[in-house]
Every structure is written in structure tokens, then in C-alpha cells.
Write an enzyme that holds these catalytic residues in place. Structure first.
Site, PDB file in Angstrom:
ATOM      1  N   GLU A 228      32.093  -4.686  18.899  1.00 59.26           N
ATOM      2  CA  GLU A 228      32.427  -6.111  18.776  1.00 59.26           C
ATOM      3  C   GLU A 228      31.493  -6.952  19.656  1.00 59.26           C
ATOM      4  O   GLU A 228      31.148  -8.080  19.322  1.00 59.26           O
ATOM      5  CB  GLU A 228      33.879  -6.356  19.218  1.00 59.26           C
ATOM      6  CG  GLU A 228      34.924  -5.764  18.291  1.00 59.26           C
ATOM      7  CD  GLU A 228      36.323  -5.812  18.892  1.00 59.26           C
ATOM      8  OE1 GLU A 228      37.248  -6.242  18.188  1.00 59.26           O
ATOM      9  OE2 GLU A 228      36.497  -5.415  20.071  1.00 59.26           O
TER      10      GLU A 228
ATOM     11  N   ASP B  82      40.621  -7.239   8.712  1.00 61.22           N
ATOM     12  CA  ASP B  82      41.515  -6.646   7.708  1.00 61.22           C
ATOM     13  C   ASP B  82      42.667  -7.589   7.409  1.00 61.22           C
ATOM     14  O   ASP B  82      43.045  -8.402   8.236  1.00 61.22           O
ATOM     15  CB  ASP B  82      42.048  -5.291   8.206  1.00 61.22           C
ATOM     16  CG  ASP B  82      42.632  -5.399   9.594  1.00 61.22           C
ATOM     17  OD1 ASP B  82      41.873  -5.303  10.574  1.00 61.22           O
ATOM     18  OD2 ASP B  82      43.848  -5.632   9.700  1.00 61.22           O
TER      19      ASP B  82
HETATM   20  N1  ADE Z   1      42.272  -5.662  15.249  1.00 60.92           N
HETATM   21  C1  ADE Z   1      41.690  -5.705  14.041  1.00 60.92           C
HETATM   22  N2  ADE Z   1      42.605  -5.613  13.071  1.00 60.92           N
HETATM   23  C2  ADE Z   1      43.815  -5.514  13.666  1.00 60.92           C
HETATM   24  C3  ADE Z   1      45.138  -5.386  13.210  1.00 60.92           C
HETATM   25  N3  ADE Z   1      45.422  -5.356  11.907  1.00 60.92           N
HETATM   26  N4  ADE Z   1      46.117  -5.304  14.125  1.00 60.92           N
HETATM   27  C4  ADE Z   1      45.828  -5.342  15.438  1.00 60.92           C
HETATM   28  N5  ADE Z   1      44.613  -5.448  15.927  1.00 60.92           N
HETATM   29  C5  ADE Z   1      43.594  -5.541  15.065  1.00 60.92           C
END
Ligand code: ADE
Length: 234
Positions: free
Chosen positions: A12, A198
């Protein structure tokens, strides 16, 4: 002004580290695993980037490692502003898309329940203040704002979703509230900048989608963070 970024994973942070040619200060936090990257000192302007380091053959993520790194950074570096930047999950039905970058307008935990005691339940959820100029930064960079909720797991359990929905959560991460908690204790302002990897309302596996989109989301994040630094340190 001295800005200190807290970024969990190396992947990141790397596009941002590359963009600013910041140098690693080896062993800066030894024996703690967190890593420090800094620009050469310029009068009145400084950029530090702290990543959480590694354990068990993986980059550290989550609230404990984020708290340790944030406290160590504040005690060692005395920043004027902490920025927690990283990836998050979000909801397509709330307007999110992969790679979209947001500034937090509020931040809380979603997985710390104390049923039966309102005061402890409130303490558990946290609801920490974000830097008062966060909204202004978002406006100037044409970014949307949203509520970050933090938990210790990548997956989404129904009991967490109940709290997220009740509280109007829009961005789900694993560090934001922990960083904001430490900043609230230390009296240091905190801003959160998050990029979506996501979608929590999609059927695909969260981990696979996260891994697939990590590079793209981190590149978008670095582009935005370059502008943020330009805005705040110019
Ligand atoms: N970081 C990236 N995606 C995530 C998710 N769905 N839940 C928690 N942290 C995250």
C-alpha cells in the site's frame, strides 16, 4: 508542518514511497517491527511514512500493530498531523467502486460490543474525531467523504454488518479507528484516506478480490496522497 503517514502494508505504501524518494531510516523503531521512511528535513516541512512491519511471514495488519506504530511514531516524531492511509472494503450500493479514494468524515469500531452497559458499548465503538480540515481537503481534491468503520477481520460477519448499517458505515478497514484512538489520546489530529479494493456486497471472495485489486488501489492512493502532500506542505 510535519505530516506522518501510518500505512499498514508495504504494498500500500510503496508507490507513495517511490513518488517521494523517501529513505528508510533503518532500525528507527527497534525492537518494534514498524518501519520509518522520511524526506530530507526542509525548514518547516517534513514527511514521514511509517509502515507496520512484518511478523509470521506477512506484513502486519490490524488494530494492535496500527496502535503500536502510531504511538511509537507520535512519541518519536511529534508530528503535527497523522494520516492513516490504506485500502478498505466498501459497498457498490452506496456508490463505491474499485480504486475509488475517500477521505473519512468520521471513524469508529464495528466489532467491539459490550451488551448491557451503554457506557462501555459507547467506549467500544469509539467514534473518534477526525481532523477538522478533512472535509476541506476532500473538497479541494474532489474526493468523496465517508464513514470508516474498523474491525479486526477482513471478512464481514452479520453482527458487524448490523452495527455498520445502524451507524451509517461506508468504508470498512482494519486500522483506521485504532490509529484515531491513539491520536485522540495523544491530542494529535488525524485524517484518514482510503482506497477501495473490494466490494462487501459482491459475491466474490474478499481476500481474492483484495489481492487482485491491491496494486491498482495503492496506485490510486499514491496519486491522491501526492496531491494531499502538495496541498498541505506547499
Ligand atoms: N481492507 C481492504 N478490504 C477490506 C475489507 N473488506 N475489510 C477490512 N479491511 C479491508
Amino acid at each position: 508542518m510535519h505530516i506522518c503517514y501510518i500505512i499498514a502494508m508495504q504494498a500500500e505504501a510503496q508507490p507513495f514511497i517511490d513518488a517521494f524518494h523517501v529513505k528508510e531510516q533503518e532500525g528507527a523503531f527497534a525492537p518494534l517491527p514498524c518501519r520509518l521512511y522520511q524526506t530530507e528535513a526542509e525548514v518547516g516541512k517534513k514527511l514521514s511514512i511509517v509502515t507496520l512491519g512484518r511478523q509470521h511471514d506477512r506484513d502486519l495488519v490490524g488494530c494492535e500493530a496500527a496502535s503500536v506504530a502510531t504511538l511509537a511514531a507520535i512519541e518519536k516524531l511529534h508530528p503535527d498531523l497523522v494520516i492513516n492511509s490504506g485500502t478498505c472494503g466498501a459497498w457498490a450500493r452506496k456508490g463505491a467502486d474499485i480504486g475509488k479514494v475517500y477521505v473519512a468524515d468520521s471513524v469508529m469500531f464495528h466489532d467491539r460490543r459490550v451488551p448491557g452497559d451503554d457506557a462501555w458499548d459507547t467506549q467500544g465503538l469509539g467514534n473518534y474525531p477526525v481532523w477538522e480540515h478533512s472535509g476541506e481537503v476532500a473538497r479541494k481534491l474532489s474526493l468523496e467523504t465517508g464513514k470508516v468503520t474498523t474491525g479486526s477481520s477482513l471478512d464481514l460477519q452479520p453482527c458487524d454488518e448490523v452495527i455498520i448499517e445502524r451507524e451509517g458505515g461506508e468504508l470498512k478497514d482494519m486500522e483506521g479507528a485504532a490509529v484515531a484512538f491513539v491520536c485522540s489520546l495523544a491530542g494529535v489530529p488525524v485524517m484518514l484516506i482510503k482506497s477501495v479494493t473490494d466490494l462487501c456486497d459482491a459475491s466474490a471472495s474478499t481476500l481474492e478480490t483484495f489481492q487482485k485489486n491491491l496494486y491498482q488501489a495503492s496506485e490510486h492512493l499514491a496519486e491522491v496522497n501526492r496531491k494531499v502532500v502538495g496541498l498541505l506542505l506547499s
